[in-house]
Structures are given as structure tokens and as C-alpha cells.
Design a protein around this motif. Structure first.
Motif, PDB file in Angstrom:
ATOM      1  N   ALA A 140       0.521   3.715   1.835  1.00  0.00           N
ATOM      2  CA  ALA A 140       0.557   4.292   3.181  1.00  0.00           C
ATOM      3  C   ALA A 140       1.963   4.166   3.779  1.00  0.00           C
ATOM      4  O   ALA A 140       2.640   3.146   3.615  1.00  0.00           O
TER       5      ALA A 140
ATOM      6  N   GLY B 252      -0.864  -4.753   3.347  1.00  0.00           N
ATOM      7  CA  GLY B 252      -2.024  -3.891   3.203  1.00  0.00           C
ATOM      8  C   GLY B 252      -2.693  -3.600   4.527  1.00  0.00           C
ATOM      9  O   GLY B 252      -2.025  -3.499   5.555  1.00  0.00           O
ATOM     10  N   HIS B 253      -4.030  -3.507   4.492  1.00  0.00           N
ATOM     11  CA  HIS B 253      -4.783  -2.976   5.622  1.00  0.00           C
ATOM     12  C   HIS B 253      -6.035  -3.791   5.927  1.00  0.00           C
ATOM     13  O   HIS B 253      -6.605  -4.437   5.069  1.00  0.00           O
ATOM     14  N   GLN B 254      -6.452  -3.652   7.179  1.00  0.00           N
ATOM     15  CA  GLN B 254      -7.747  -4.129   7.615  1.00  0.00           C
ATOM     16  C   GLN B 254      -8.768  -3.062   7.268  1.00  0.00           C
ATOM     17  O   GLN B 254      -8.397  -1.893   7.247  1.00  0.00           O
TER      18      GLN B 254
ATOM     19  N   THR C 194       6.976  -1.031   7.160  1.00  0.00           N
ATOM     20  CA  THR C 194       6.945  -2.452   7.508  1.00  0.00           C
ATOM     21  C   THR C 194       7.746  -3.280   6.513  1.00  0.00           C
ATOM     22  O   THR C 194       8.571  -4.112   6.894  1.00  0.00           O
TER      23      THR C 194
ATOM     24  N   ARG D 213       3.056   3.658   6.783  1.00  0.00           N
ATOM     25  CA  ARG D 213       3.299   2.568   7.739  1.00  0.00           C
ATOM     26  C   ARG D 213       3.518   1.220   7.050  1.00  0.00           C
ATOM     27  O   ARG D 213       4.278   0.395   7.538  1.00  0.00           O
ATOM     28  N   THR D 214       2.870   0.989   5.908  1.00  0.00           N
ATOM     29  CA  THR D 214       3.093  -0.284   5.210  1.00  0.00           C
ATOM     30  C   THR D 214       4.474  -0.302   4.553  1.00  0.00           C
ATOM     31  O   THR D 214       5.155  -1.314   4.565  1.00  0.00           O
TER      32      THR D 214
ATOM     33  N   SER E 233       0.854  -1.187   0.000  1.00  0.00           N
ATOM     34  CA  SER E 233       0.000   0.000   0.000  1.00  0.00           C
ATOM     35  C   SER E 233       0.893   1.241   0.000  1.00  0.00           C
ATOM     36  O   SER E 233       1.994   1.231   0.541  1.00  0.00           O
TER      37      SER E 233
ATOM     38  N   LYS F 170      -2.135  -6.708  13.094  1.00  0.00           N
ATOM     39  CA  LYS F 170      -1.058  -5.928  12.478  1.00  0.00           C
ATOM     40  C   LYS F 170       0.235  -6.728  12.542  1.00  0.00           C
ATOM     41  O   LYS F 170       0.604  -7.259  13.591  1.00  0.00           O
TER      42      LYS F 170
ATOM     43  N   ALA G 156      -4.422   0.560  -1.249  1.00  0.00           N
ATOM     44  CA  ALA G 156      -4.375   1.637  -0.248  1.00  0.00           C
ATOM     45  C   ALA G 156      -5.479   1.444   0.793  1.00  0.00           C
ATOM     46  O   ALA G 156      -6.418   0.662   0.577  1.00  0.00           O
ATOM     47  N   PRO G 157      -5.386   2.153   1.923  1.00  0.00           N
ATOM     48  CA  PRO G 157      -6.473   2.081   2.909  1.00  0.00           C
ATOM     49  C   PRO G 157      -7.815   2.367   2.241  1.00  0.00           C
ATOM     50  O   PRO G 157      -7.933   3.262   1.398  1.00  0.00           O
TER      51      PRO G 157
ATOM     52  N   SER H 197     -10.454 -10.690  11.497  1.00  0.00           N
ATOM     53  CA  SER H 197      -9.375  -9.805  11.921  1.00  0.00           C
ATOM     54  C   SER H 197      -8.019 -10.444  11.616  1.00  0.00           C
ATOM     55  O   SER H 197      -7.778 -11.604  11.958  1.00  0.00           O
TER      56      SER H 197
END
Length: 109
Positions: free
Chosen positions: A10, A56-58, A16, A12-13, A8, A80, A31-32, A77
Motif C-alpha cells: 500500500a 502493515g495495517h489494522q 511511512t 501509505r505504508t 505492505s 497509526k 497487504a491490507p 488497536s
């Protein structure tokens, strides 16, 4: 080696994935707020034929896992930093999704 890594845009990704490698693709489609369908299309699931790691994201990643494993979009869920390894194969004429491993960060030494 040989794994396509999609990340993503973002911050933070990208932070990571840099802990793993500097060879990755930033993909706006994950993306988010991206839909599970957009993410699956970005990774070319299941036709891609190559290993793909998605950072990616939740809730989209949990929804993808539920769609592939349970057949419907559910609010699963994924913690992270967690890793879910799914694969696709065909047995006869029927597609088969295999959950190969799940690793949450709290299980690491």
C-alpha cells in the motif's frame, strides 16, 4: 542495522517507511486484508532469529499482538504510526513472548 524491514504494498505504508530508510522489502503477504497467520509466516515468526520491522495495517497487526501476548485473536488497536516491539525466547522448554516496548506517535516530541 541488521533489521529486516517488511512493508505492505500500500502506498501509505511505503511513504511511512521512506521516512526511516530506503532499504526495505515490499511484501504482498502483508497487504491490507492480510490474515495474521499470513503476516507471521512472511516474517518467519518465531523461527526467523532476526529482527524484523513490519509496516502493515489494522486490524491484522492488533490481532497478531493479541495472539502472541494473550493467546487468542482479539481486536486490539495499534495506533497509526505506533510501534510495538515483541520478542520471542525459550525458557527451558516453554516459549515466551516479551513485550519490550510500545510507542505511540503522540508520545514523541
Amino acid at each position: 542495522r541488521g533489521t529486516r524491514i517488511l512493508v505492505s504494498p500500500a502506498v501509505r505504508t511505503r511513504e511511512t517507511v521512506v521516512a526511516l530508510t530506503h532499504e526495505f522489502e515490499t511484501v504482498p503477504e502483508i497487504a491490507p486484508g492480510a490474515s495474521p497467520e499470513a503476516i507471521l509466516a512472511a516474517v518467519d515468526w518465531p523461527e526467523g532469529g532476526k529482527s524484523v520491522l513490519v509496516v502493515g495495517h489494522q486490524p491484522a497487526l492488533g490481532e497478531i499482538a493479541s495472539m502472541l501476548l494473550a493467546g487468542s485473536s482479539l481486536p486490539w488497536s495499534i495506533k497509526k504510526g505506533g510501534v510495538w516491539w515483541l520478542s520471542h525466547r525459550t525458557r527451558g522448554t516453554e516459549p515466551d513472548i516479551v513485550l519490550r516496548a510500545v510507542m505511540n506517535p503522540d508520545l514523541l516530541p
